[in-house]
Write a protein that holds these residues in place. Sequence first.
Motif, PDB file in Angstrom:
ATOM      1  N   TRP A  15      46.624  29.804  40.621  1.00 29.24           N
ATOM      2  CA  TRP A  15      47.712  30.272  41.485  1.00 29.24           C
ATOM      3  C   TRP A  15      48.195  31.638  41.043  1.00 29.24           C
ATOM      4  O   TRP A  15      48.120  31.996  39.868  1.00 29.24           O
ATOM      5  CB  TRP A  15      48.891  29.309  41.408  1.00 29.24           C
ATOM      6  N   ASN A  16      48.744  32.386  41.968  1.00 27.28           N
ATOM      7  CA  ASN A  16      49.405  33.657  41.691  1.00 27.28           C
ATOM      8  C   ASN A  16      50.821  33.575  42.264  1.00 27.28           C
ATOM      9  O   ASN A  16      51.099  32.772  43.154  1.00 27.28           O
ATOM     10  CB  ASN A  16      48.648  34.819  42.337  1.00 27.28           C
ATOM     11  N   GLN A  17      51.693  34.376  41.724  1.00 26.34           N
ATOM     12  CA  GLN A  17      53.067  34.426  42.224  1.00 26.34           C
ATOM     13  C   GLN A  17      53.548  35.866  42.147  1.00 26.34           C
ATOM     14  O   GLN A  17      52.819  36.742  41.712  1.00 26.34           O
ATOM     15  CB  GLN A  17      53.971  33.523  41.398  1.00 26.34           C
ATOM     16  N   SER A  18      54.760  36.103  42.550  1.00 29.97           N
ATOM     17  CA  SER A  18      55.303  37.460  42.529  1.00 29.97           C
ATOM     18  C   SER A  18      55.268  38.014  41.112  1.00 29.97           C
ATOM     19  O   SER A  18      55.747  37.384  40.170  1.00 29.97           O
ATOM     20  CB  SER A  18      56.744  37.458  43.041  1.00 29.97           C
ATOM     21  N   ALA A  19      54.706  39.197  40.951  1.00 29.45           N
ATOM     22  CA  ALA A  19      54.636  39.836  39.637  1.00 29.45           C
ATOM     23  C   ALA A  19      56.016  40.254  39.138  1.00 29.45           C
ATOM     24  O   ALA A  19      56.210  40.478  37.948  1.00 29.45           O
ATOM     25  CB  ALA A  19      53.708  41.052  39.706  1.00 29.45           C
ATOM     26  N   LYS A  20      56.991  40.327  40.039  1.00 25.52           N
ATOM     27  CA  LYS A  20      58.350  40.743  39.661  1.00 25.52           C
ATOM     28  C   LYS A  20      59.247  39.565  39.295  1.00 25.52           C
ATOM     29  O   LYS A  20      60.397  39.766  38.940  1.00 25.52           O
ATOM     30  CB  LYS A  20      58.982  41.528  40.816  1.00 25.52           C
TER      31      LYS A  20
END
Length: 71
Positions: A10-15
């Motif tokens: 999974w990926n999510q917001s880098a911020k």
Amino acid sequence: MNYIVMDLEWNQSAKGKQFSEDHFPFEIIQIGAAKVNEKLDIVDEWQCTIKPQVYTCLLYKSPSPRDGATS
């Protein structure tokens, strides 16, 4: 008898979470699967990389000892 073991990356917001889309906090970026027999030997495997559409900047995390990383 054979079994299928799946793994989703999974990926999510880098911020951070506060910058995530409310209705879409995570995005699948890779699907993997392994077919194993009753002895847990890998019989076959498959993987597919998915181009991110929402969080296009991949979030990288340095391994930590909590994740089982060793130096």
